[in-house]
Design a protein around this motif. Structure first.
Motif, PDB file in Angstrom:
ATOM      1  N   LEU A   1       0.824  -1.204   0.000  1.00  0.00           N
ATOM      2  CA  LEU A   1       0.000   0.000   0.000  1.00  0.00           C
ATOM      3  C   LEU A   1       0.861   1.257   0.000  1.00  0.00           C
ATOM      4  O   LEU A   1       0.526   2.252  -0.646  1.00  0.00           O
ATOM      5  CB  LEU A   1      -0.920   0.011   1.222  1.00  0.00           C
ATOM      6  N   ALA A   2       1.984   1.201   0.709  1.00  0.00           N
ATOM      7  CA  ALA A   2       2.859   2.376   0.818  1.00  0.00           C
ATOM      8  C   ALA A   2       3.833   2.508  -0.347  1.00  0.00           C
ATOM      9  O   ALA A   2       4.573   3.485  -0.414  1.00  0.00           O
ATOM     10  CB  ALA A   2       3.631   2.318   2.136  1.00  0.00           C
ATOM     11  N   GLY A   3       3.843   1.529  -1.251  1.00  0.00           N
ATOM     12  CA  GLY A   3       4.717   1.606  -2.412  1.00  0.00           C
ATOM     13  C   GLY A   3       6.117   1.085  -2.187  1.00  0.00           C
ATOM     14  O   GLY A   3       6.977   1.235  -3.060  1.00  0.00           O
ATOM     15  N   LEU A   4       6.366   0.464  -1.029  1.00  0.00           N
ATOM     16  CA  LEU A   4       7.687  -0.102  -0.773  1.00  0.00           C
ATOM     17  C   LEU A   4       7.877  -1.436  -1.486  1.00  0.00           C
ATOM     18  O   LEU A   4       9.006  -1.844  -1.753  1.00  0.00           O
ATOM     19  CB  LEU A   4       7.889  -0.288   0.731  1.00  0.00           C
ATOM     20  N   LEU A   5       6.785  -2.119  -1.775  1.00  0.00           N
ATOM     21  CA  LEU A   5       6.810  -3.350  -2.555  1.00  0.00           C
ATOM     22  C   LEU A   5       5.845  -3.197  -3.723  1.00  0.00           C
ATOM     23  O   LEU A   5       4.780  -2.595  -3.584  1.00  0.00           O
ATOM     24  CB  LEU A   5       6.398  -4.564  -1.704  1.00  0.00           C
ATOM     25  N   ARG A   6       6.211  -3.757  -4.859  1.00  0.00           N
ATOM     26  CA  ARG A   6       5.338  -3.721  -6.033  1.00  0.00           C
ATOM     27  C   ARG A   6       4.537  -5.024  -6.094  1.00  0.00           C
ATOM     28  O   ARG A   6       5.130  -6.105  -6.187  1.00  0.00           O
ATOM     29  CB  ARG A   6       6.162  -3.553  -7.310  1.00  0.00           C
ATOM     30  N   PRO A   7       3.225  -4.956  -6.019  1.00  0.00           N
ATOM     31  CA  PRO A   7       2.435  -6.188  -6.075  1.00  0.00           C
ATOM     32  C   PRO A   7       2.549  -6.867  -7.435  1.00  0.00           C
ATOM     33  O   PRO A   7       2.811  -6.203  -8.448  1.00  0.00           O
ATOM     34  CB  PRO A   7       1.000  -5.711  -5.805  1.00  0.00           C
ATOM     35  N   ASP A   8       2.359  -8.175  -7.444  1.00  0.00           N
ATOM     36  CA  ASP A   8       2.391  -8.923  -8.702  1.00  0.00           C
ATOM     37  C   ASP A   8       1.119  -8.721  -9.507  1.00  0.00           C
ATOM     38  O   ASP A   8       1.148  -8.787 -10.747  1.00  0.00           O
ATOM     39  CB  ASP A   8       2.609 -10.410  -8.415  1.00  0.00           C
ATOM     40  N   SER A   9       0.016  -8.504  -8.827  1.00  0.00           N
ATOM     41  CA  SER A   9      -1.248  -8.243  -9.519  1.00  0.00           C
ATOM     42  C   SER A   9      -2.195  -7.553  -8.554  1.00  0.00           C
ATOM     43  O   SER A   9      -1.914  -7.421  -7.371  1.00  0.00           O
ATOM     44  CB  SER A   9      -1.865  -9.552 -10.038  1.00  0.00           C
ATOM     45  N   GLY A  10      -3.309  -7.109  -9.097  1.00  0.00           N
ATOM     46  CA  GLY A  10      -4.280  -6.388  -8.294  1.00  0.00           C
ATOM     47  C   GLY A  10      -4.180  -4.895  -8.518  1.00  0.00           C
ATOM     48  O   GLY A  10      -3.340  -4.406  -9.288  1.00  0.00           O
ATOM     49  N   GLU A  11      -5.032  -4.161  -7.838  1.00  0.00           N
ATOM     50  CA  GLU A  11      -5.123  -2.719  -8.074  1.00  0.00           C
ATOM     51  C   GLU A  11      -5.450  -1.990  -6.783  1.00  0.00           C
ATOM     52  O   GLU A  11      -6.267  -2.430  -5.980  1.00  0.00           O
ATOM     53  CB  GLU A  11      -6.204  -2.432  -9.114  1.00  0.00           C
ATOM     54  N   VAL A  12      -4.771  -0.865  -6.591  1.00  0.00           N
ATOM     55  CA  VAL A  12      -5.079   0.058  -5.503  1.00  0.00           C
ATOM     56  C   VAL A  12      -5.496   1.375  -6.143  1.00  0.00           C
ATOM     57  O   VAL A  12      -4.767   1.921  -6.975  1.00  0.00           O
ATOM     58  CB  VAL A  12      -3.868   0.273  -4.582  1.00  0.00           C
ATOM     59  N   THR A  13      -6.663   1.871  -5.781  1.00  0.00           N
ATOM     60  CA  THR A  13      -7.141   3.130  -6.337  1.00  0.00           C
ATOM     61  C   THR A  13      -7.399   4.119  -5.210  1.00  0.00           C
ATOM     62  O   THR A  13      -7.774   3.746  -4.093  1.00  0.00           O
ATOM     63  CB  THR A  13      -8.431   2.956  -7.158  1.00  0.00           C
ATOM     64  N   TRP A  14      -7.192   5.371  -5.532  1.00  0.00           N
ATOM     65  CA  TRP A  14      -7.442   6.463  -4.585  1.00  0.00           C
ATOM     66  C   TRP A  14      -8.344   7.476  -5.267  1.00  0.00           C
ATOM     67  O   TRP A  14      -8.005   8.016  -6.312  1.00  0.00           O
ATOM     68  CB  TRP A  14      -6.134   7.112  -4.153  1.00  0.00           C
ATOM     69  N   ARG A  15      -9.530   7.684  -4.704  1.00  0.00           N
ATOM     70  CA  ARG A  15     -10.521   8.577  -5.298  1.00  0.00           C
ATOM     71  C   ARG A  15     -10.779   8.211  -6.752  1.00  0.00           C
ATOM     72  O   ARG A  15     -10.942   9.067  -7.619  1.00  0.00           O
ATOM     73  CB  ARG A  15     -10.074  10.038  -5.171  1.00  0.00           C
TER      74      ARG A  15
END
Length: 250
Positions: free
Chosen positions: A64-78
């Motif tokens: 969530l904080a961007g320290l690790l890059r997920p392999d898949s999925g999505e985080v959205t803000w507004r």
């Protein structure tokens, strides 16, 4: 996404919902640390992230904080996808918070203001943050002299001044004495009431029960339950959080 809501936050910041996590997955070789995780976080939410060791809690916060890059999925803000092309809406306060040893508490805020090119008026917000977070008497203390609790508050003040609307706290109670734990609980309640959204990873079930309006329980990287405590108790037929947690994660 629900209708947009804006809240006047601590230090004069303004927060508009919300953070949405969908199908978040992170692997380390053959090990899936976070597996298809999803939830929504709104202003003022305190989401308790619970699970045994190895459940994937810290990995989730790091993604969530961007320290690790997920392999898949999505985080959205507004409604906008969160990636490295725009500022992250999540600030991570790790289990062992680190500050700049040779900067005072106030100099940390100056550093944030200059780095983020904050507009005029940030000093007034900074002064208000020191007052709101109980840091006025420590404003001239160097980082290397601060206790863990004061380092946490310094980092929180810096994140809020920068306009970061979501705080991720990883095992924040560990290493704090009873007085420090109470101060942190009071601070979390204060931040929540002013619109900051908080994801709280903890093994201390009593603290989660006191502080969190929703709980997300993980096991082996997957979500096994997520709702308010009362709804979870009713759904799983358990009288207490400890019994329900053990039943879901054993």
């Amino acid at each position: 996404m629900e209708d947009e809501t804006t809240i006047e936050g601590v230090g004069g910041a303004r927060y508009t919902e919300g953070l949405s996590v969908a199908s978040l997955t992170k692997r380390f070789g053959a090990t899936t640390a976070v597996d298809d995780l999803g939830f929504v976080l709104r202003p003022g939410d305190v989401l308790g992230l619970l699970g045994p060791n190895g459940a994937g809690k810290t990995t989730t916060l790091s993604c969530l904080a961007g320290l690790l890059r997920p392999d898949s999925g999505e985080v959205t803000w507004r409604g906008l996808r969160v990636d490295h092309s725009r500022p992250r809406p999540v600030a991570l306060i790790p289990e062992t918070p680190e500050v700049y040893r040779s900067l005072t508490v106030w100099q940390h805020l100056v550093f944030v203001a200059r780095s983020c090119r904050l507009p005029e008026g940030w000093k007034d917000r900074g002064e208000q943050l020191l007052e709101d977070l109980g840091l006025v008497e420590f404003r001239s203390r160097l980082g290397h002299t601060l206790s863990k609790g004061l380092r946490q508050r310094c980092l929180i003040a810096s994140a809020v001044l920068a306009g970061t609307p979501v705080l991720a706290l990883d095992e924040p109670m560990i290493g704090l004495d009873p007085a420090g734990q109470r101060q942190l609980r009071d601070l979390i309640v204060h931040l929540s009431r002013t619109g900051v959204a908080i994801v709280l990873s903890t093994h201390l079930l009593e603290s989660a029960e006191q502080l969190c309006n929703r709980l997300l329980i993980m096991k082996n990287g997957r979500m096994v339950a997520e709702d308010t405590l009362d709804a979870l108790k009713e759904r799983h037929g358990q009288a207490g959080l400890e019994e329900m947690f053990l039943e879901l994660t054993r």
